[in-house]
Scaffold this active site. Structure first.
Site, short mmCIF file in Angstrom:
data_model
loop_
_atom_site.label_atom_id
_atom_site.label_comp_id
_atom_site.label_asym_id
_atom_site.label_seq_id
_atom_site.Cartn_x
_atom_site.Cartn_y
_atom_site.Cartn_z
N SER A 136 -43.99 98.91 8.90
CA SER A 136 -43.62 100.28 8.56
C SER A 136 -43.82 101.11 9.81
O SER A 136 -44.62 100.74 10.68
CB SER A 136 -44.52 100.81 7.44
OG SER A 136 -44.41 102.21 7.32
N TYR A 150 -52.84 101.72 3.04
CA TYR A 150 -51.52 101.10 3.29
C TYR A 150 -51.22 101.03 4.77
O TYR A 150 -50.78 99.99 5.28
CB TYR A 150 -50.45 101.92 2.56
CG TYR A 150 -49.04 101.49 2.90
CD1 TYR A 150 -48.51 100.30 2.38
CD2 TYR A 150 -48.24 102.25 3.75
CE1 TYR A 150 -47.23 99.89 2.70
CE2 TYR A 150 -46.95 101.86 4.06
CZ TYR A 150 -46.45 100.67 3.54
OH TYR A 150 -45.18 100.28 3.87
#
Length: 280
Positions: A136, A150
């Protein structure tokens, strides 16, 4: 029929599903995994000569090993692995319990490592292979309040993927770390984004960020997962695929801002910080 055989985790929705569909349309052979086989076959279709749907628990090494073995038995090889499965977790670091964070790492980090560990013996033997590890932009720049867990899983992926690239290069195996920005998938739905069990009222900024992602950003993301899948397929066909693959204009903007910020901080104290050697 295209020659490369793909193995994709987390393939029943989002980027994984877009990738599976596009690969099959283009004549590739694909093994795809999901926790729920019914969801996968409903989204893609039943088993065929070109498509192998698999129910795999990424937290279970034996389940991962079985899925890879079945793929080799069905297709004869695995050429491209896409470690796509993962889920988001919001909440400040103080709010999140040890259990919540460890569960996030179990899927996003240790599940990926299980796949890498079990597929590498086959790739080393065939002297070729390509890993796409779906990280990401949050694995490159961490300035997202309420996403510390995360983001840390994706920073971990960036780190071990860079080491992996160096380790497997002598075997003709390549690695690409994919860092998407915001793409219009169901990643921010409740099915893919967990929230803290015990919220702390003081963290108003975290709640605002959480609310924005769940309501304002969700399903309004600028990125098109179909176009992202097309980029990955093209990268996989390159003779020298890049290690770092940033996807989306927003990802590029955020990455460039992080690089400039680091350069600024380095320059600010360079003379002081480089005066630490014994001979100085």
């Amino acid at each position: 029929m295209k020659n490369k055989i793909w193995f994709i985790t987390g393939a029943s929705k989002g980027l994984g599903l877009a990738l599976v569909k596009q690969l099959l349309q283009q004549g590739y052979r694909v093994a795809a995994t999901s926790r729920n086989l019914q969801d996968l076959t409903k989204a893609v279709g039943n088993k065929s000569d070109a498509f192998l749907p698999l129910a795999v628990d990424l937290k279970n090494e034996k389940s991962v090993e079985k899925g890879i073995h079945e793929t080799i038995a069905h297709f004869g090889a695995i050429d491209v692995v896409v470690n796509n499965a993962g889920y988001g977790l919001t909440g400040s670091l103080e709010e999140l319990s040890d259990e919540e964070v460890r569960q996030n790492f179990d899927i996003n980090v240790f599940g990926v490592l299980n796949v890498i560990r079990k597929v590498l013996p086959y790739m080393r033997k065939q002297k070729s292979g390509h890993f796409f590890n779906i990280a990401s932009i949050g694995g490159f720049t961490g300035s997202f309040p309420g996403f510390g867990s995360y983001i840390s899983t994706k920073f971990a992926m960036h780190g071990f993927s860079e080491s992996l690239a160096a380790e497997v290069k002598p075997f003709g195996i390549t690695v690409s770390i994919v860092s998407p920005g915001y793409f219009r998938t169901d990643f921010l739905d409740a099915s893919s984004l967990a929230v803290p069990k015990n919220e702390i009222a003081d963290y108003k900024l975290v709640r605002e960020a959480q609310h924005a992602h769940q309501n304002d950003i969700n399903h309004n993301q600028p990125g098109d997962p179909v176009k992202a899948a097309a980029v990955m397929i093209e990268v996989a066909e390159q003779k020298q695929p890049p290690l770092h693959v940033f996807l989306g204009r927003d990802a590029y903007q955020l990455a460039e801002a992080k690089i400039k910020a680091v350069q600024h901080d380095m320059a600010a104290i360079k003379e002081l910080a480089t005066s630490t050697d014994h001979d100085q």
